[in-house]
Design a protein around this motif. Structure first.
Motif, PDB file in Angstrom:
ATOM      1  N   GLY A 208     -47.740 -20.860  24.545  1.00  0.00           N
ATOM      2  CA  GLY A 208     -48.904 -20.027  24.256  1.00  0.00           C
ATOM      3  C   GLY A 208     -50.210 -20.587  24.455  1.00  0.00           C
ATOM      4  O   GLY A 208     -50.155 -21.833  24.805  1.00  0.00           O
TER       5      GLY A 208
ATOM      6  N   THR B 207     -50.423 -14.872  25.353  1.00  0.00           N
ATOM      7  CA  THR B 207     -51.891 -14.830  25.143  1.00  0.00           C
ATOM      8  C   THR B 207     -52.641 -14.238  24.045  1.00  0.00           C
ATOM      9  O   THR B 207     -51.916 -13.093  23.649  1.00  0.00           O
ATOM     10  CB  THR B 207     -52.570 -14.687  26.641  1.00  0.00           C
ATOM     11  N   ASP B 208     -53.639 -14.715  23.689  1.00  0.00           N
ATOM     12  CA  ASP B 208     -54.526 -14.196  22.414  1.00  0.00           C
ATOM     13  C   ASP B 208     -55.220 -13.172  22.813  1.00  0.00           C
ATOM     14  O   ASP B 208     -56.339 -13.469  23.493  1.00  0.00           O
ATOM     15  CB  ASP B 208     -55.085 -15.362  21.847  1.00  0.00           C
TER      16      ASP B 208
ATOM     17  N   ASP C  62     -54.822 -20.360  24.172  1.00  0.00           N
ATOM     18  CA  ASP C  62     -55.803 -20.053  23.378  1.00  0.00           C
ATOM     19  C   ASP C  62     -57.032 -20.875  23.762  1.00  0.00           C
ATOM     20  O   ASP C  62     -56.941 -21.985  24.187  1.00  0.00           O
ATOM     21  CB  ASP C  62     -55.516 -19.857  21.927  1.00  0.00           C
TER      22      ASP C  62
ATOM     23  N   ASP D  56     -53.774 -19.723  12.491  1.00  0.00           N
ATOM     24  CA  ASP D  56     -54.952 -19.419  13.265  1.00  0.00           C
ATOM     25  C   ASP D  56     -56.081 -20.492  12.907  1.00  0.00           C
ATOM     26  O   ASP D  56     -56.137 -20.873  11.687  1.00  0.00           O
ATOM     27  CB  ASP D  56     -55.613 -18.155  13.109  1.00  0.00           C
TER      28      ASP D  56
ATOM     29  N   SER E  39     -54.309 -22.631  19.801  1.00  0.00           N
ATOM     30  CA  SER E  39     -55.594 -22.791  19.070  1.00  0.00           C
ATOM     31  C   SER E  39     -56.130 -23.685  18.187  1.00  0.00           C
ATOM     32  O   SER E  39     -57.413 -24.210  18.476  1.00  0.00           O
ATOM     33  CB  SER E  39     -55.497 -21.260  18.122  1.00  0.00           C
TER      34      SER E  39
ATOM     35  N   GLY F  16     -53.133 -12.710  18.326  1.00  0.00           N
ATOM     36  CA  GLY F  16     -51.947 -13.637  18.716  1.00  0.00           C
ATOM     37  C   GLY F  16     -51.994 -14.916  18.018  1.00  0.00           C
ATOM     38  O   GLY F  16     -51.125 -15.521  17.604  1.00  0.00           O
ATOM     39  N   ASP F  17     -53.285 -15.372  17.566  1.00  0.00           N
ATOM     40  CA  ASP F  17     -53.319 -16.895  16.921  1.00  0.00           C
ATOM     41  C   ASP F  17     -52.831 -16.891  15.339  1.00  0.00           C
ATOM     42  O   ASP F  17     -52.851 -17.788  14.834  1.00  0.00           O
ATOM     43  CB  ASP F  17     -54.796 -17.321  17.044  1.00  0.00           C
TER      44      ASP F  17
ATOM     45  N   CYS G 138     -46.891 -20.168  18.912  1.00  0.00           N
ATOM     46  CA  CYS G 138     -47.138 -21.090  19.963  1.00  0.00           C
ATOM     47  C   CYS G 138     -48.715 -20.813  20.342  1.00  0.00           C
ATOM     48  O   CYS G 138     -49.298 -21.779  20.832  1.00  0.00           O
ATOM     49  CB  CYS G 138     -46.242 -20.882  21.261  1.00  0.00           C
ATOM     50  N   ILE G 139     -49.353 -19.694  20.036  1.00  0.00           N
ATOM     51  CA  ILE G 139     -50.636 -19.519  20.259  1.00  0.00           C
ATOM     52  C   ILE G 139     -51.448 -19.996  19.344  1.00  0.00           C
ATOM     53  O   ILE G 139     -52.587 -20.548  19.425  1.00  0.00           O
ATOM     54  CB  ILE G 139     -50.953 -17.743  20.445  1.00  0.00           C
TER      55      ILE G 139
END
Length: 269
Positions: free
Chosen positions: A33, A128-129, A35, A66, A157, A146-147, A152-153
Motif C-alpha cells: 500500500g 493506491t489511495d 499513500d 486512516d 498513511s 483507500g486509507d 496496507c494503505i
C-alpha cells in the motif's frame, strides 16, 4: 489497465484487511500500500509512505485506521507497530523546493513511485489511495477512500503522516514565528497571519497563491497551485458505494528505478 485479478472478490463487510485477503486468494501474496501526507500544505515537505504487511493475524496492526482519523498518540503507536511488524516499509521526503520545481501533482506521483521502488521486498501488487499511479512496474488498483478500507494503505498513511509531523515539529524550532508544530504547514488563520506578518520562509511552497501573495509576488499564470483549504475536507455520502465504485483501474507502466532517496531524515526524525 489492471483490475482485481480473476477470483478476487471483496465483500462490503470484509473489513480493513479484506483487500489483502482477496488478493492473496487470487495468488498475489506480496501486496504493498502507498499513500502521502502534506499535499495540501503550503509549507514543509511532501512525504510518501509504502508498506507491505504480513498475511494473517501476525500482520494486523492494533488500532490501525486512516491516519487523519487517529489522534497523535494513536498514530505514533500504530507507526511503531508498522515499522516493527511490516514485511517491508519505506518513506520518501520531497522537499518544498522540489515540490515547487515539479508542481504538486507531479511531485505527488513521483513520491509514490519512489516509495514503492524503495521497498526492499518487491511487491506483486500495489494498492493506491484514490487515484491511479502508473510507472510502478506491477499491477495495481486505485481504491476509493483507500486509507480507510485497505490496511496496507492505512499503514502507509500512518508512516507518511507521522514522519511529516515529526519533520514539521523540527522545522518549528528553526522557524518559530510560523507555529509549524501546531498546524503542520496547512493553512490556518494563525499560519496565514504569520505568513502575512513575516513573509515566506524557505520551507514555504512558492507555487501557492497565498504564499506568493504574502511575498508580494504575482500569481503564476498557468502553473500556480490553488490556495489550499484551511480544513482537510472529507467527502461523505449517504449511499453505500458498490465494489465498482470502490475500485478504479490503474495503468501499469515501466518500473521506476530505485533512484535517489529524498530526505533520509524522514525515517529518523
Amino acid at each position: 489497465m489492471s483490475r482485481l485479478p480473476l477470483g478476487a472478490t471483496v465483500r462490503r463487510d470484509a473489513g480493513l484487511y479484506g483487500y489483502e485477503r482477496a488478493l492473496r486468494r487470487a495468488g498475489m501474496q506480496v501486496i504493498a500500500g502507498v499513500d502521502e501526507a502534506g499535499r495540501g500544505a503550503c509549507a514543509g515537505p511532501l512525504v510518501a509512505g509504502a508498506a507491505i504487511l504480513k498475511p494473517g493475524k501476525s500482520g494486523e496492526i492494533p488500532g490501525l485506521a486512516d491516519s487523519k482519523l487517529l489522534t497523535e498518540k494513536a498514530r505514533e503507536r500504530c507507526y511503531e507497530h508498522v515499522v516493527r511488524r511490516a514485511v517491508s516499509w519505506s518513506v520518501v521526503v520531497i522537499e518544498s523546493d522540489e515540490c515547487d520545481r515539479l508542481g504538486m501533482h507531479v511531485a505527488n506521483v513521483e513520491a509514490l513511485r519512489r516509495a514503492v521502488a524503495l521497498l526492499d521486498v518487491p511487491p506483486e501488487y500495489v494498492l493506491t489511495d484514490g487515484f491511479p499511479v502508473d510507472g510502478l512496474g506491477v499491477p495495481g488498483l486505485a481504491v476509493w477512500k483507500g486509507d480507510r478500507v485497505a490496511a496496507c494503505i492505512s499503514a502507509a498513511s500512518v508512516l507518511a503522516k507521522v514522519t511529516r509531523d515529526r519533520i514539521m515539529v523540527d522545522l518549528d524550532r528553526h522557524h518559530p514565528a510560523y507555529d509549524f508544530k501546531t498546524h503542520k504547514g496547512y493553512v490556518t488563520d494563525v499560519h496565514n497571519a504569520a505568513l502575512l506578518e513575516h513573509g515566506p520562509c524557505p520551507e514555504h511552497r512558492m507555487r501557492f497563491v497565498n504564499v506568493r501573495r504574502a511575498a508580494g509576488l504575482e500569481p503564476l499564470a498557468s502553473s500556480v497551485e490553488p490556495e489550499p483549504s484551511s480544513v482537510e475536507l472529507v467527502e461523505t455520502t449517504d449511499a453505500e458505494p458498490s465494489i465498482a465504485d470502490l475500485v478504479e483501474a490503474t495503468s501499469v507502466g515501466p518500473g521506476a528505478s530505485q533512484g535517489d532517496r529524498v530526505g533520509e531524515r524522514g525515517e529518523s526524525a
